[in-house]
Design a protein around this motif. Structure first.
Motif, short mmCIF file in Angstrom:
data_model
loop_
_atom_site.label_atom_id
_atom_site.label_comp_id
_atom_site.label_asym_id
_atom_site.label_seq_id
_atom_site.Cartn_x
_atom_site.Cartn_y
_atom_site.Cartn_z
N SER A 379 32.52 34.28 36.20
CA SER A 379 33.80 33.88 36.78
C SER A 379 33.78 34.16 38.29
O SER A 379 33.10 35.08 38.74
CB SER A 379 34.90 34.65 36.08
OG SER A 379 35.98 34.84 36.93
N SER A 387 31.81 32.20 32.31
CA SER A 387 32.60 30.99 32.14
C SER A 387 31.70 29.87 31.62
O SER A 387 30.50 29.85 31.91
CB SER A 387 33.29 30.59 33.44
OG SER A 387 32.32 30.13 34.33
N HIS A 397 36.79 31.40 29.55
CA HIS A 397 36.33 32.67 30.12
C HIS A 397 36.23 33.70 29.01
O HIS A 397 37.11 33.78 28.14
CB HIS A 397 37.34 33.19 31.16
CG HIS A 397 37.40 32.34 32.39
ND1 HIS A 397 36.28 31.97 33.08
CD2 HIS A 397 38.45 31.80 33.06
CE1 HIS A 397 36.63 31.23 34.12
NE2 HIS A 397 37.95 31.10 34.13
N THR A 420 42.70 27.06 31.70
CA THR A 420 41.58 27.76 31.07
C THR A 420 41.97 28.31 29.70
O THR A 420 43.14 28.49 29.39
CB THR A 420 41.13 28.96 31.92
OG1 THR A 420 42.28 29.75 32.23
CG2 THR A 420 40.43 28.54 33.18
#
Ligand code: SAH
Ligand code: SF4
Length: 429
Positions: A379, A387, A397, A420
């Motif tokens: 990340s 990720s 993530h 996300t």
């Protein structure tokens, strides 16, 4: 496509024993690969070139080259010739492979060296490529575009549509699989018309069936599909080929039939919605993403409402949204009724406000589900967080070791956000 061109440029330079540096002051050669799709991309290049004037004064040996879509336009080359005389080499989108010759031909004391081809029927194969990732790769399947959407410069900068021979594509994919690549993204301005320029007339669906057989490749993606040419045969291929991911990028640009006509998109709102419905029925968990232009000339409040209506009816997983940008030389640039910036901006904000909760809702079903993720890196803000992407192209993530980068893992989703998904690592494959 531009990113992949840059991978080729770096590949060529790598073979010539150049190495990359992040530090401009250290460079012997600086190349700008330019984009002309919207005005802000164009302006950035002028800013960047202006900044290099001083550097060139300090280091006259430095070679500055500019290539890519902007260079296909004579007016732009003329601006560079007159205002940015510290540029040494200009080349275009059709002759990237000529870079070694251009560099050896170029003489520090000479005039600016310019080599731009209007178009080319020829596809140069076996250009070296230095890819950004070691597990996912772009593969061009065709070049150029014949669609002439009235706002778009691509047909002018990339020339007429031409497809790569299937054997050449297959050889590249076989090579990638041998090198350990797991994911390929097939690139074309309109992959649905793949094969039309080939003697064999192989269709895009047939190409997918062929590539689906390549051992080692686990995921096949493609970009972009034009709604006017998306066939039932293709929908069936996406459904049947286990490696083809459940994600389709299907730009609709505008929901108004008047605007679609004026854009020369060759489909109506109704046809588009019918198509999405068919795709979703055949492949229920498919993620659908899109491109939308706000403020095309003549767009009224009612036209814009039609766009919002499509957004709501389809329920996009995500969308690339653009403010209409006037591109010189395209038919739309000469259209009357250009929409004022303030109205464009207002509509743009309203579009985002409509899209975001929809994207969030599309992510909700992932909660507590186990998804397959191809780990792409760490990340941005936290090195211990990895990720990666699901087959449906959702960004995930989760905590894990860096050694998992490039691997396929299973992750159980525990948190859902608009952009996300977050989860826990379950198993590695
Ligand atoms: N070939 C692809 C798109 C390539 S360009 C297709 O037809 O789907 C990527 C996106 O840039 C387009 O889908 C469009 O939404 C946007 N775009 C292109 N020209 C533009 C312009 N003049 N102003 C604003 N957006 C533009
Ligand atoms: Fe541009 Fe239309 Fe071609 Fe896409 S299909 S590259 S938007 S002209």
């Amino acid at each position: 496509m531009n990113e992949h061109d840059s991978e080729m440029i770096i590949g060529i330079l790598d073979q010539m024993n150049f190495t990359q540096t992040e530090n401009k002051a250290e460079a012997d050669l600086i190349i700008f690969n330019t984009c002309l799709i919207r005005e802000n991309a164009e302006n950035k290049v002028y800013g960047n070139l202006g900044e290099l004037k001083e550097l060139k004064k300090e280091n006259p040996e430095l070679i500055i080259a500019v290539c890519g879509c902007m260079m296909q336009k004579k007016e732009i080359r003329d601006i560079i010739k007159s205002k940015y005389r510290h540029v040494d080499i200009i080349f275009g989108t059709h002759n990237i492979h000529r870079l070694p010759e251009l560099l050896s031909k170029y003489n520090q004391n000479d005039e600016m060296l310019i080599e731009v081809l209007e178009d080319s029927d020829h596809i140069t194969e076996y250009v070296p490529v230095k890819r950004k990732f070691s597990f996912k790769a772009y593969v061009n399947i065709m070049y150029g575009c014949n669609n002439f959407c009235t706002y778009c410069v691509v047909p002018y900068t990339r020339g007429r549509e031409k497809s790569r021979e299937p054997e050449d594509i297959l050889n590249e994919v076989l090579k990638l699989s041998k090198e350990g690549y797991k994911e390929i993204t097939l690139l074309g301005q309109n992959v649905n018309s793949y094969g039309k320029t080939l003697d064999s007339k192989l269709t895009f669906a047939q190409l997918l069936y062929m590539l689906n057989e390549v051992d080692g490749i686990e995921r096949i993606r493609f970009m972009t599909s034009h709604p006017k040419d998306l066939s039932d045969e293709l929908i069936e291929a996406i459904k049947k080929c286990d490696k083809v991911c459940e994600h389709i990028h299907l730009p609709f640009q505008s929901g108004s039939n008047n605007i679609l006509k004026s854009m020369n998109r060759k489909y109506t709102k109704e046809k588009y919605l019918e198509l999405v419905e068919k795709i979703k029925k055949e492949i229920p968990d498919i993620a659908v993403t899109t491109d939308i232009i706000v403020g095309f000339p003549g767009e009224t409040e009612e036209d814009f409402e039609e766009t919002l209506d499509v957004v709501k009816q389809v329920g996009y997983d995500s969308a690339f949204t653009f403010l209409y940008s006037i591109r010189k030389g395209t038919p739309a640039a000469k259209m009357e009724d250009q929409v004022p910036e303030s109205i464009k901006n207002k509509r743009f904000q309203k579009l985002l406000d409509t899209l975001h909760p929809i994207s969030y809702n599309r992510n909700l079903p992932y909660l507590n589900k186990i998804v397959e993720v191809l780990v792409e890196g760490t990340s941005k803000n936290n090195e211990s967080i990895l990720s990666g992407r699901t087959r449906t192209n959702k960004l995930v993530h989760f905590k894990g070791e860096k050694s998992l980068i490039g691997k396929l893992v299973d992750v159980k989703i525990n948190t859902v956000k608009t952009w996300t998904l977050e989860g826990d690592l379950i198993t590695t494959k």
